[in-house]
Design an enzyme around this catalytic site. Structure first.
Site, PDB file in Angstrom:
ATOM      1  N   CYS A  31       2.814   2.182 -10.108  1.00 37.84           N
ATOM      2  CA  CYS A  31       3.651   1.524  -9.102  1.00 37.84           C
ATOM      3  C   CYS A  31       3.723   0.009  -9.271  1.00 37.84           C
ATOM      4  CB  CYS A  31       3.133   1.850  -7.707  1.00 37.84           C
ATOM      5  SG  CYS A  31       3.059   3.619  -7.346  1.00 37.84           S
TER       6      CYS A  31
ATOM      7  N   CYS B  62       2.096  -1.026   1.386  1.00 41.89           N
ATOM      8  CA  CYS B  62       1.534   0.314   1.257  1.00 41.89           C
ATOM      9  C   CYS B  62       1.123   0.893   2.604  1.00 41.89           C
ATOM     10  CB  CYS B  62       0.323   0.292   0.328  1.00 41.89           C
ATOM     11  SG  CYS B  62      -0.991  -0.812   0.879  1.00 41.89           S
TER      12      CYS B  62
ATOM     13  N   CYS C  27      -1.643   0.131  -7.912  1.00 40.24           N
ATOM     14  CA  CYS C  27      -1.774   1.307  -8.769  1.00 40.24           C
ATOM     15  C   CYS C  27      -0.901   1.132 -10.011  1.00 40.24           C
ATOM     16  CB  CYS C  27      -1.345   2.561  -8.003  1.00 40.24           C
ATOM     17  SG  CYS C  27      -2.482   3.034  -6.671  1.00 40.24           S
TER      18      CYS C  27
ATOM     19  N   CYS D 207       1.771   9.051  -0.252  1.00 41.74           N
ATOM     20  CA  CYS D 207       0.795   8.850  -1.328  1.00 41.74           C
ATOM     21  C   CYS D 207      -0.090   7.648  -1.016  1.00 41.74           C
ATOM     22  CB  CYS D 207       1.527   8.649  -2.651  1.00 41.74           C
ATOM     23  SG  CYS D 207       0.440   8.543  -4.095  1.00 41.74           S
ATOM     24  N   CYS D 208       0.541   6.544  -0.581  1.00 42.71           N
ATOM     25  CA  CYS D 208      -0.217   5.340  -0.223  1.00 42.71           C
ATOM     26  C   CYS D 208      -1.158   5.626   0.942  1.00 42.71           C
ATOM     27  CB  CYS D 208       0.735   4.208   0.165  1.00 42.71           C
ATOM     28  SG  CYS D 208       1.605   3.443  -1.222  1.00 42.71           S
TER      29      CYS D 208
END
Length: 244
Positions: free
Chosen positions: A209, A235, A206, A123-124
């Site tokens: 997170c 990340c 984010c 995702c990162c």
């Protein structure tokens, strides 16, 4: 054309050339060494806000950009807007590849990063690393707000270094600064800052997170708090940073 991996002497020469100057003057000198090839990435944390102030207040020709992951806090959008207005400047924005992100979310779901480290790193990568690569293309120096205070791993970095992953020089002007020093100047110059800092947030990424930090916890403990190993508190933007 990619910048060749500079020798230790090259980095040393740049360091010596800027060592006796203020932050603003150092940034100006670097912009003159590599005209139109120096960029600064901001995530609107306090160190980034101070660096933006040095650049914009001093009218230094360094492009400022941010990466909008699509999941940042509303408070972060607010400080972004406030910064543009305060300095009469438009910060450039880079975004994830829509098709790749759509595929990932369709296969894994919107919150799969909570399930395992692999999903979180993916995702990162899609939301941050890939857009960053696009933003850095064609540039020679990447200025960041990275500081040694952030984590044990970051203490091993250097204020001026070669990044073999992105094939450019990285410069961290506030590398040895402390948070209280930065906040003091933020307030002195009335620089816009993320109001989440008033609620115990220290490292703001984010929204899903990031949580606030409790007394006694490390600087980045609020990032990916469900992951136990502190080495994973990255990340992927700075993991392959190497001083040549």
């Amino acid at each position: 054309m990619k910048l060749r991996n500079p020798s230790e002497k090259c980095l040393s020469d740049i360091a010596k050339k800027i060592e006796s100057y203020s932050i603003e003057e150092k940034l100006k000198i670097i912009s003159e060494i590599y005209p139109e090839r120096v960029v600064f990435s901001t995530s609107f944390n306090i160190e980034d806000q101070l660096i933006s102030h040095f650049i914009l207040n001093g009218k230094i020709p360094i492009k400022i950009f941010t990466i909008d992951t699509g999941r940042i806090f509303k408070e972060t959008y607010q400080v972004w807007s406030d910064t543009n207005k305060f300095y009469n400047y438009s910060i450039s924005a880079y975004y994830p590849n829509t098709k790749k992100l759509e595929k990932f979310l369709s296969e894994k779901g919107p919150n799969s990063f909570y399930e395992n480290v692999q999903n979180r790193i993916k995702c990162c990568f899609l939301r941050k690393v890939e857009p960053l690569k696009k933003a850095l293309q064609g540039n020679a120096i990447w200025i960041t707000g990275l500081r040694s205070e952030h984590s044990i791993e970051r203490k091993n970095f250097h204020f001026l270094e070669w990044d073999s992953n992105y094939q450019l020089i990285k410069y961290h002007p506030l590398f040895n600064w402390k948070s209280d020093e930065i906040m003091k100047l933020i307030k002195k110059y009335n620089i816009p800052y993320n109001r989440l800092y008033n609620n115990g947030y220290l490292s703001i990424g984010c929204a899903p997170c990031t949580r606030s930090v409790q007394s006694g916890e490390s600087y980045r403990s609020g990032r990916w708090w469900w992951e136990e190993n502190s080495v994973k508190k990255e990340c992927g933007l700075h993991l392959k940073n190497i001083r040549n």
